[in-house]
Each structure stands twice: as C-alpha cells, then as structure tokens.
Scaffold this active site. Structure first.
Site, mmCIF file in Angstrom:
data_model
loop_
_atom_site.group_PDB
_atom_site.id
_atom_site.type_symbol
_atom_site.label_atom_id
_atom_site.label_comp_id
_atom_site.label_asym_id
_atom_site.label_seq_id
_atom_site.Cartn_x
_atom_site.Cartn_y
_atom_site.Cartn_z
ATOM 1 N N PRO A 138 46.678 65.522 9.721
ATOM 2 C CA PRO A 138 45.773 66.530 9.144
ATOM 3 C C PRO A 138 44.292 66.131 9.144
ATOM 4 C CG PRO A 138 47.115 65.512 7.431
ATOM 5 C CD PRO A 138 47.653 65.029 8.731
ATOM 6 N N TYR B 177 34.828 63.167 3.982
ATOM 7 C CA TYR B 177 35.853 62.277 4.525
ATOM 8 C C TYR B 177 35.340 60.862 4.290
ATOM 9 C CZ TYR B 177 37.824 66.227 7.234
ATOM 10 O OH TYR B 177 38.396 67.421 7.624
ATOM 11 N N LYS C 292 43.314 70.419 12.319
ATOM 12 C CA LYS C 292 43.548 71.191 13.553
ATOM 13 C C LYS C 292 44.877 71.949 13.610
ATOM 14 C CE LYS C 292 39.751 70.223 15.533
ATOM 15 N NZ LYS C 292 38.822 71.192 14.961
ATOM 16 N N HIS D 254 31.045 76.630 5.738
ATOM 17 C CA HIS D 254 30.501 75.263 5.677
ATOM 18 C C HIS D 254 29.739 74.947 6.953
ATOM 19 C CE1 HIS D 254 33.205 73.403 2.325
ATOM 20 N NE2 HIS D 254 32.739 74.586 2.014
ATOM 21 N N TYR E 25 35.024 69.406 15.823
ATOM 22 C CA TYR E 25 35.394 69.784 14.457
ATOM 23 C C TYR E 25 35.334 71.307 14.273
ATOM 24 C CZ TYR E 25 36.088 69.359 9.450
ATOM 25 O OH TYR E 25 36.611 69.469 8.178
#
Ligand code: RFL
Ligand code: PHB
Length: 398
Positions: A301, A209, A305, A80, A393
């Site tokens: 979550p 998200y 990580k 991704h 990220y």
C-alpha cells in the site's frame, strides 16, 4: 456433489466480485448498453465496511467524473497538491501539482467509492447477487462460458459471453488459468502495517510518509476530522499486540518532533493489520475470462496504487468489450494483457521502490541504511528526482 441448476440466467458479461473493480466494470459497461451480472460472495454491508484505500490518482478521479460518479467526490474529496516525506527529524514537501503540470491526488476513501458505485448500480437497476457461494467459471476457453453458484440454498447457472474475474487476491478466477500457462511473480516483505482509524483531526493537511530507525509511519486521513495512521509492524503481530496507548506512543517516537507535537490522540475506531507483498500474475486473461484489479496483482500500500490499478484495468477491459460489441473489433480484447500489464508493472515498480525506500529492514545492516538515507536526501534535493516521484504518485497516464 453438483446439484442440477434450478435457475438459469443469461447476461453478456458475468462478473465475479463486487468490490470496486467489479462494480465499476458493471457501471461502465451499462453506460454503453452492455449487460452484466455481478456475483459477490459477501453481503453488501461487509463489502462496505472494509476500510482500505484512501488516495485516488488524478486519472482515477477524471474517469470517475466522466462516468457520472463525480458529485460526492468533488464535494467531499480532499484535493492534495503535495505530499510530505519525513526522515532524519525533518519534513520535506513534494509539490505534486507544480512538478506535474497541474495534477493532484484526492483523498477519498474506498468505502465512499464503493458506496457511490452501489448507488449508481442500484439506480440503474443492476443485477447483483450477494452471498453467492461456490462461484465456479466453466468453459472459459470456449465461446459459451458460464458460471455456476449457489444462492439461498439453490444451484444457479449464469450463461455469458465473457467472464470478468474481479474477485480480489483470494478469488477463484485466477486459479482457473492452468498453472502451465500462468506465471506468478511474488515478493513478500519482512513486515506488515498496523492501521488505525481515529476520530481526531490529522496532524497535517497533507499526507506524511515517514522513515525512521524504529520503522515506517504514514499519517493519512479520511476527512478533516478523521485521521488514518499506519505503522510498520512485525509480520506476526496482531491488533491485540497494539493497544491504543502503545500505538500512539510508537507513532510519536517515529515522527519528527514538529509533527508529533501536532498529533491528536483519540480512541481507535478501527484497527487492522496487513502483511505487505508485491504480486503479479501473467497473463491476465485466458480464453473468454479476464482478470482485473487485485485478482491479477497486489502492490504494497505504500504507493497508494492498488485501487487505482483496479480502475485502470477496468478502463482497458470495458473499452475493449465496448469496442467488441459496438464494432465487432477484437483488438482491445487481444491487447488487454499487454496494455494492463505494462501499467501494472510500472506501479509495481514504484510501490516496491517506495516501500524499500521508506521502511526499516532489520536484517539488512548499516550499509543499506546509509544508502537509503542518501537516496532520500537525493530525492528531496533534486528537482529531477522529485519530478519522477510526483509523476508516479499522481498516476501514470491511463
Ligand atoms: P477487492 O476490493 O478485494 O474486491 C474483490 C471482491 O470479490 C469478492 N470475492 C468473491 N466473490 C464471489 N466469489 C468468489 N469466489 C470471490 N472471492 C472474492 C470479495 O468479497 C470482494 O468483494 O478487489 P478489487 O475490486 O480489485 O479492488 C482492489 C482494492 O480493494 C485494493 O487494491 C486497494 O484497497 C489497495 N489499497 C490501496 N489502493 C489505492 O489505490 N490507494 C490506497 O491508498 C490504498 N491503500 C490498500 C490501501 C489496501 C490495504 N489493505 C487492507 C490491503 C491500504 C490498505 C491497508
Ligand atoms: C490511506 O489513507 O489509507 C492510505 C493513504 C496512502 C497510502 C496508503 C493508504 O499510501
């Protein structure tokens, strides 16, 4: 009553816990010729059935590849190069690859990581004891620590040079550090996540998200045909409170219409609920025992990580142990706490920040909501802010 140990074994590193941290530590040590034994409380089938993490950082994938664990990851992992944030009815994409000079994340379930590790351990003839009951570390502050446990009704003793506590948040290792020299930092969030796995294609090629007045949503996946969704839920909720119809209906209400229009519903094949919390225990070592992974820290979550931190802890710890056995060099063992905690706290910060940015806090009022919206607007409109997000990220350097 303690029974006299019927069986005595010896190894270099005694590992409590056969989750990703324990299995990877055993694998990395073995590649450098350092012997270990894993004591796992559950059955192998149980460990493999836990549906958890989905997103691997660039550094985690690089490490797995370098350790000979990259074949299936490269075949089945979904690369991704971006991630999406949705709010106020719109979707904004953050181009991870462009903003980080070529780094990406890979969607590859923890179940597969664990399977790959088990296969590697099996082919190397590793010693693993499943259903090891009542594992207890002893004499950790001496040069001859050992573990006792019960297996198939018999008492056992495992002598070792070092103990690695890779036994997750509810493990025994952390409890062995005297409370007088242990500091625990904890934040409990006023909500949990209900997660659903469904045999339907995900609504988007990349993760979404979403922040909404009714609560947070995450659209993730395990493959092109299996989707993984999470919804912010009340702390007291149980999976029974979320029959499939309610789940899909709520999910669609919280997503921008362009996304909800592409959600394909289907029967859930797994449903679980988890409370969100941040937790760090300091120090991560005591004498000859070292904590790695969830045994030492938990992150919510939202930042994806937890597993990645287990991998970075294990890298630092295995490097330190290998340097000790190769060159008698104790520097790595002495600096494990500092090195691991420095990375842990940065991931704890990011996970906490993303959690507070994306969730609905029912008791915190309109001012907070306005600031939250302003921050989301700023984040997706500023290259500097998106770069900082992307850097975290995809994972800070190991
Ligand atoms: P684990 O996986 O909990 O393994 C610990 C093992 O130790 C065993 N054990 C014992 N064995 C012997 N004696 C005892 N006394 C023992 N006590 C415990 C347990 O049976 C178990 O097998 O810890 P480890 O290895 O440190 O791995 C950590 C990860 O599992 C965890 O951080 C991640 O799953 C967190 N996480 C995520 N991490 C990511 O990096 N990316 C993600 O996308 C992501 N998503 C998630 C997540 C965790 C979630 N849940 C369920 C909390 C999504 C969710 C919903
Ligand atoms: C998952 O796919 O399980 C997942 C993905 C991203 C997260 C958390 C969980 O932040």
């Amino acid at each position: 009553m303690t029974k006299a140990p019927a069986h005595r074994m010896k190894t270099t590193v005694g590992i409590i816990g056969g989750g990703p941290a324990g299995l990877l530590l055993s694998h990395l040590l073995d590649r450098a010729g350092v012997d270990s034994v894993i004591l796992e409380r559950q059955t192998r089938a149980y460990v493999l059935s836990r549906i958890r993490a989905g997103v691997l950082e660039q550094g985690t994938c690089d490490l797995l590849r370098a350790a000979g664990l990259g074949d299936r990851l490269d075949q089945e992992g979904l690369r991704h190069s971006g991630v999406n944030l949705a709010f106020q009815g719109k979707v904004a994409r953050i181009d991870l690859e462009a903003l980080t000079g070529g780094k990406v994340v890979t969607v590859y379930g923890q179940t597969k990581v664990t399977e790959d590790l088990y296969n590697a351990r099996d082919s190397a003839g590793a010693r693993m004891v499943h259903e090891a009951k009542d594992v207890q570390p002893h004499d950790i502050e001496t040069e001859a620590p050992y573990l006792t446990f019960e297996h198939e009704g018999l008492a056992h003793r495992l002598d070792c040079d070092f103990i690695a506590s890779c036994d997750g948040h509810h493990g025994i290792g952390r409890q062995m550090i005297p409370s007088s020299s242990r500091n625990e930092f904890e934040l409990r969030y006023p909500f949990g996540w209900i997660g659903v796995l469904a045999k339907t294609p995900p609504p988007n090629e990349e993760l979404i998200y979403a922040s909404h007045q009714r609560g947070f949503v995450l659209c993730s996946m395990r493959s092109e045909t299996i989707s993984r969704y999470y919804l912010q839920a009340a702390l007291q909720d149980t999976p029974e409170d979320w029959p499939d119809d309610r789940f899909w209906d709520e999910l669609k209400q919280r997503l921008p219409s362009e996304v909800s229009a592409t959600v394909i519903e289907g029967p859930s094949i797994e449903k679980s609920i988890t409370p969100l919390r941040s937790f760090v225990s300091e120090p991560l070592s005591n004498g000859r025992m070292f904590l790695a992974g969830d045994a030492g820290h938990i992150v919510p979550p939202t930042g994806a990580k937890g597993l990645n931190l287990a991998v970075s802890d294990v890298k630092y710890l295995s490097d330190a142990l290998i340097a000790y056995y190769r060159h008698g060099d104790e520097t790595g063992l002495k600096s494990y706490d500092r090195l691991a905690l420095s990375r842990v706290w940065k991931a704890a910060r990011f996970s906490w920040h993303l959690t507070t940015l994306m969730h609905h806090f029912p008791d915190e009022g309109a001012f907070r909501e306005k600031v939250q919206k302003a921050e989301l607007d700023y984040l997706v409109g500023s290259k500097a802010a998106m770069t900082a997000f992307a850097e975290n990220y995809v994972g800070l350097p190991l």
